[in-house]
Design an enzyme around this catalytic site. Structure first.
Site, short mmCIF file in Angstrom:
data_model
loop_
_atom_site.label_atom_id
_atom_site.label_comp_id
_atom_site.label_asym_id
_atom_site.label_seq_id
_atom_site.Cartn_x
_atom_site.Cartn_y
_atom_site.Cartn_z
CD GLU A 116 -4.76 2.20 3.13
OE1 GLU A 116 -5.08 1.34 3.95
OE2 GLU A 116 -3.57 2.50 2.91
CB CYS A 148 1.32 -6.12 3.56
SG CYS A 148 3.05 -5.85 4.09
CG ASP A 149 -2.10 -2.58 4.47
OD1 ASP A 149 -0.99 -2.94 4.88
OD2 ASP A 149 -2.50 -1.43 4.57
CE LYS A 150 -6.48 -2.68 2.11
NZ LYS A 150 -5.18 -2.22 2.59
CB SER A 176 -3.22 4.97 5.39
OG SER A 176 -2.20 4.22 6.01
CB CYS A 223 4.88 0.12 7.88
SG CYS A 223 5.45 0.10 6.17
CG ASP A 266 -2.17 -0.85 0.95
OD1 ASP A 266 -2.15 -1.66 0.02
OD2 ASP A 266 -3.15 -0.71 1.70
#
Length: 565
Positions: free
Chosen positions: A455, A132-134, A481, A204, A91
């Protein structure tokens, strides 16, 4: 197995027997032998190890090492690991350009691809290796959809960087851009952030979406204790991966499937933990989607009910100065759950991937640093980190990370500065057109209108870098985000592209925000809104080709988790 099974499979102890037993499946075995598997390996349960390793995502660059450790654990416990790949979008790298339209949408691709590989190859269980995110929710959605034994083993968080002697992370990097644009810092200081804010592999280092979901996988029980917080570079992350490999074999042998672990009780546990940790507002989208796959759609009102009674115990970046390594040292997610259990705010009888209940897992857990994890008796706030707001511009709700909002912005009224895409808004911010007191409205960025519900870390970080985060609010039908802070209100539903009232706001309208009372309204009466609706012109889709065009036609609204219909 209740999902897409034949009668023959229903009578089997292991799905892999469709490949490994009987004369009629000799052709399948011949192809497995072509991959180098031995007869002995094919006599063991076949475990899919779904790895999102790639060389473009810092959170995934090391997942080859995690995957090998998982495979070692599976072999130690008597199974045969089979690695298959998954895509994954970074992202941060995708932020601020067309790439971000693909991020949330990729969650559905990931869920579908894991389902495809699992069902086509008759895996008996899965170890999911995202970070990570998704990628995390996409994999979990698939496991719950198929109802197979599954364990999540993430890659772990990045270490915090150090700039000017202070711990820092990616959110400060984005804010430094805003500070540079406002000439608060110079090129040399910007370079200092650029070269030092992300010092290692891993997701992160703040409580952004990736770490939020990896922590919530622990809270929901589908991941082992430590999954959310052990730093990526620590040897104990490799040890945990081996134990995850062993754990999946235990689940397969006992017939414990994803929906035995992920159900209404455990989703409520995850929501309570979410509120205590101060997770990313994106966690709402993902928990809605996961609960939908598990067969009990979650209601936004339930989120506010849990938030109302759950104290916020953590202020990790961007809400505060601490990072994931600090949370790990303070006792991690299990210590947070132990604090919540003191007030009976979680169900301690829920079963987990360890083979034990939540209560058994947290029996010896305790907070080691009350500066990082506050006591349940002395929280940052008596309510949770996330709030759902409703009003005449968000009739189906919207989401704000309340724990990252400055106290003076919890209640705010100001004139709307209206933009029909993120790009126009960021140009206005960088151009110095946004003033203290304004409410920036960014619309046509929802799941369908974007498409992909981008985002918007650039505008929030620009405002923070320009020292406007305590005087300017943002409202969007897109997303913010997990690294965003300030009065950033996203997921407005219905979205503008579906005729939602956010499309009716005009430049200069006064918008009233009252986060403690869960409301957001434009100061315009219903008659005027109806008059504006009569003049609303249907817009052409932003993207007309490729799979994003199909996504835009099929995606549901944010209050339903932005899942495909």
């Amino acid at each position: 197995m209740a999902y897409l099974t034949t009668k023959r499979e229903e009578n089997m102890k292991l799905r892999s027997e469709y490949l490994t037993k009987g004369v009629e499946t000799a052709p399948q075995r011949s192809l497995l032998y072509a991959c180098g598997y031995t007869k002995e390996e094919l006599e063991r349960p076949l475990i899919g190890v779904v790895s999102a390793h790639s060389e473009i995502v810092p959170g995934h660059i090391h997942l080859d090492k995690i995957t090998e450790a998982v495979k070692a654990g599976i072999r130690l416990a008597g199974g045969t690991p089979i690695m298959v790949p998954s895509i994954g979008v970074c992202d941060g790298i995708a932020m601020g350009h067309i790439g971000m339209k693909y991020s949330l949408a990729s969650r559905e691709l990931i869920a579908d691809s894991v389902e495809t590989m699992t069902m086509a190859h008759c895996f008996d269980g899965l170890v999911l290796v995202p970070n990570c995110d998704k990628i995390v929710p996409g994999m979990v959605m698939s496991a719950v959809r198929m109802n197979v034994p599954a364990v999540v083993m993430s890659g772990g968080p990045m270490l915090a960087g150090t700039v000017c002697g202070q711990e820092t992370s990616l959110s400060k990097m984005f804010e430094a851009v805003g500070a540079r644009k406002a000439n608060i810092i110079d090129d040399k200081e910007l370079l200092e952030y650029e070269e030092n804010c992300c010092p290692s592999c891993g997701s992160c280092s703040g409580m952004y979406t990736a770490n939020s979901m990896n922590c919530l996988c622990e809270a929901i029980g589908i991941a082992l204790p430590g999954n959310g917080t052990i730093p990526a570079v620590m040897s104990s992350r490799i040890t945990l991966a081996k134990h995850a490999g062993m754990a999946i074999m235990d689940l397969v042998k006992r017939g414990v499937k994803a929906r035995d672990i992920i159900n209404e009780k455990s989703i409520r546990n995850a929501l309570a933990c979410d509120m205590a940790l101060g997770c990313s507002s994106n966690s709402v989208l993902h928990l809605l989607a996961i609960s939908n796959e598990a067969g009990f759609p979650l209601d936004l009102k339930t989120i506010n009910e849990i938030s109302a009674r759950t104290p916020n115990l953590c202020h990790l970046a961007p809400a505060g100065p601490t990072h994931m390594q600090d949370l790990n040292s303070a006792g991690g997610v299990q210590a947070v759950l132990a604090e919540l259990a003191k007030k009976n705010l979680i169900d301690t009888l829920a079963i987990t991937a360890t083979g034990k209940t939540v209560g058994e897992n947290i029996k010896n857990a305790s907070v080691k640093d009350y500066n990082t994890i506050k006591s349940i008796d002395a929280p940052y706030s008596t309510t949770g980190g996330i709030a759902i707001l409703w009003g005449n511009i968000a009739k189906n709700g919207c989401v704000v990370k309340r724990s990252a909002v400055a106290p003076e912005m919890l209640v705010h009224s100001g004139p709307a500065r209206v933009y029909d895409c993120e790009d126009d808004a960021i140009s206005a911010i960088y151009g110095g057109q946004i003033k203290a007191g304004d409410v920036v409205v960014i619309r046509y960025e929802g799941p369908k209108g974007g498409p992909g519900m981008r985002e918007m870390l650039n505008p929030t970080s620009a405002l923070a870098g320009m020292k406007l985060d305590k005087s300017v609010a943002l409202i969007t039908d897109g997303r913010f985000s997990g690294a965003s802070r300030g009065a950033s209100i996203g997921h407005v539903a219905p979205e503008a592209a579906e005729g939602g009232e956010i499309a009716l706001i005009k430049e200069g309208d006064i918008i009233d925000i009252d986060i403690p009372n869960n409301s957001v309204n434009v100061r315009v009466d219903d008659k005027e809104l109806q008059a504006r609706r009569s003049k609303l012109v249907e817009r052409e889709p932003n993207i007309k080709t490729g799979w994003l065009a199909r996504y835009a036609r099929l995606v549901s609204s944010a209050d339903k988790g932005a899942v495909l219909k």
